[in-house]
Motif scaffolding. Structure first.
Motif, short mmCIF file in Angstrom:
data_model
loop_
_atom_site.label_atom_id
_atom_site.label_comp_id
_atom_site.label_asym_id
_atom_site.label_seq_id
_atom_site.Cartn_x
_atom_site.Cartn_y
_atom_site.Cartn_z
N LEU A 1 46.69 40.45 37.75
CA LEU A 1 45.47 39.79 38.18
C LEU A 1 44.93 38.86 37.11
N ILE A 2 45.12 39.22 35.85
CA ILE A 2 44.60 38.41 34.75
C ILE A 2 45.55 37.25 34.48
N LYS A 3 45.02 36.03 34.51
CA LYS A 3 45.84 34.84 34.31
C LYS A 3 45.71 34.27 32.91
N ALA A 4 44.62 34.61 32.22
CA ALA A 4 44.39 34.04 30.88
C ALA A 4 43.74 35.09 29.99
N ALA A 5 44.23 35.19 28.76
CA ALA A 5 43.68 36.12 27.77
C ALA A 5 43.15 35.31 26.58
N GLY B 1 40.06 26.48 33.15
CA GLY B 1 40.25 26.12 34.55
C GLY B 1 40.48 27.26 35.51
N TYR B 2 40.36 28.49 35.04
CA TYR B 2 40.48 29.64 35.93
C TYR B 2 39.09 30.20 36.23
N ASP B 3 38.99 30.94 37.33
CA ASP B 3 37.76 31.67 37.59
C ASP B 3 37.59 32.73 36.51
N PRO B 4 36.35 33.01 36.09
CA PRO B 4 36.15 34.02 35.04
C PRO B 4 36.73 35.38 35.38
N GLU B 5 36.78 35.71 36.68
CA GLU B 5 37.34 36.99 37.09
C GLU B 5 38.85 37.08 36.85
N ASP B 6 39.46 35.93 36.57
CA ASP B 6 40.90 35.88 36.30
C ASP B 6 41.20 35.86 34.81
N MET B 7 40.16 36.05 33.98
CA MET B 7 40.31 35.91 32.53
C MET B 7 39.81 37.17 31.82
N ILE B 8 40.35 37.41 30.63
CA ILE B 8 39.88 38.52 29.81
C ILE B 8 39.60 38.00 28.40
N LEU C 1 33.36 37.38 32.79
CA LEU C 1 34.69 37.58 32.22
C LEU C 1 34.98 39.07 32.08
N HIS C 2 36.23 39.45 32.28
CA HIS C 2 36.65 40.79 31.88
C HIS C 2 36.66 40.81 30.35
N THR C 3 36.42 41.97 29.78
CA THR C 3 36.34 42.04 28.32
C THR C 3 36.98 43.32 27.78
N ILE C 4 37.42 43.22 26.53
CA ILE C 4 37.79 44.38 25.72
C ILE C 4 37.04 44.25 24.40
N ALA D 1 42.88 50.13 26.69
CA ALA D 1 42.24 49.16 27.57
C ALA D 1 43.27 48.19 28.16
N MET D 2 44.25 47.80 27.37
CA MET D 2 45.27 46.88 27.87
C MET D 2 46.06 47.47 29.02
N LYS D 3 46.28 48.77 29.00
CA LYS D 3 47.00 49.44 30.09
C LYS D 3 46.25 49.31 31.40
N ILE D 4 44.92 49.28 31.32
CA ILE D 4 44.11 49.16 32.52
C ILE D 4 44.24 47.76 33.12
N PHE D 5 44.18 46.75 32.26
CA PHE D 5 44.21 45.38 32.75
C PHE D 5 45.63 44.85 32.99
N PHE D 6 46.60 45.40 32.29
CA PHE D 6 47.99 44.94 32.42
C PHE D 6 48.91 46.15 32.60
N PRO D 7 48.80 46.87 33.70
CA PRO D 7 49.57 48.11 33.89
C PRO D 7 51.08 47.91 33.89
N GLU D 8 51.54 46.71 34.20
CA GLU D 8 52.98 46.46 34.27
C GLU D 8 53.56 45.99 32.93
N LEU D 9 52.69 45.79 31.94
CA LEU D 9 53.13 45.29 30.65
C LEU D 9 53.37 46.46 29.70
N ASP D 10 54.58 46.62 29.23
CA ASP D 10 54.92 47.73 28.35
C ASP D 10 54.62 47.35 26.90
N LEU D 11 53.60 48.00 26.34
CA LEU D 11 53.23 47.78 24.94
C LEU D 11 53.31 49.08 24.14
N SER D 12 53.94 50.09 24.72
CA SER D 12 53.92 51.42 24.14
C SER D 12 54.51 51.47 22.73
#
Length: 208
Positions: free
Chosen positions: A2-6, A155-162, A179-182, A193-204
């Protein structure tokens, strides 16, 4: 995803807070109270307009020496600060993986031209689609309209950014713009927090 820009803060998030650590060292060398000198220094970068590009570091150090009585050449004082902006490898790797996943990455920092000097040493700007720096913007994150400027520029909606920052007041202003925030306080919390916003991204592997 869902997040397009960090959007990442620099000092205190992507790197250790070098200005704080540097001023502490300057206080130690000059026999001054670090808490007091640090407050004076942080106030000074805003009050003098250093952080918004109205003066350069030579003028800043001249005024700071006059105000506090510290000693040291411009080059010595600057290096005391810059050498303590240690880039966090786990953060840079996080940025790389976000980009690989198709997420746009940015820096939004209340920094002086020193961030450009640091980039000359390490080349980290290449990991970001754009760097929004108060020294070039002429405005800081203390101004809530700065977030409007960044949102419109990306250029993205704030809901698409963190937005990731280590200052609660900046986080609050970003949230007011939807904006979403951490709020970065420490490494483990960040990855949780990153696991919540990017559940498919493996940072373990970076959490160690």
């Amino acid at each position: 995803m869902l997040i397009k820009a960090a959007v990442f803060d620099f000092g205190g998030v992507l790197a250790e807070e070098g200005f704080k650590a540097g001023i502490n060292e300057i206080a130690k060398k000059n026999g001054l109270d670090p808490d007091s000198l640090r407050k004076t220094a942080f106030d000074a970068v805003y009050d003098t307009g250093f952080v918004t590009g109205r003066i350069n570091d030579r003028k800043f150090w001249k005024l700071f020496r006059q105000t506090t009585g510290i000693s040291g050449t411009d080059a010595e004082l600057t290096e005391t600060v810059l050498s303590r902006f240690t880039l966090r490898s786990f953060m840079l790797e996080t940025v790389k993986r976000l980009r690989q996943a198709g997420v746009k990455t940015y820096i939004l920092s209340d920094q002086t031209h020193w961030i450009e000097d640091l980039n000359q040493r390490s080349g980290f700007f290449t990991l970001f689609d754009n760097v929004f720096n108060s020294y070039r913007l002429g405005r800081t994150k203390k101004d809530s309209e700065t977030f409007d400027l960044i949102i419109n520029s990306i250029g993205y909606d704030p809901e698409d950014m963190i937005f990731i920052d280590d200052h609660a007041a900046h986080i609050r202003r970003a949230q007011e713009k939807f904006l979403h925030t951490i709020w970065y306080t420490e490494k483990h919390m960040f990855f949780t927090a990153m696991k919540i916003f990017f559940p498919e991204l493996d940072l373990s592997d970076l959490e160690v």
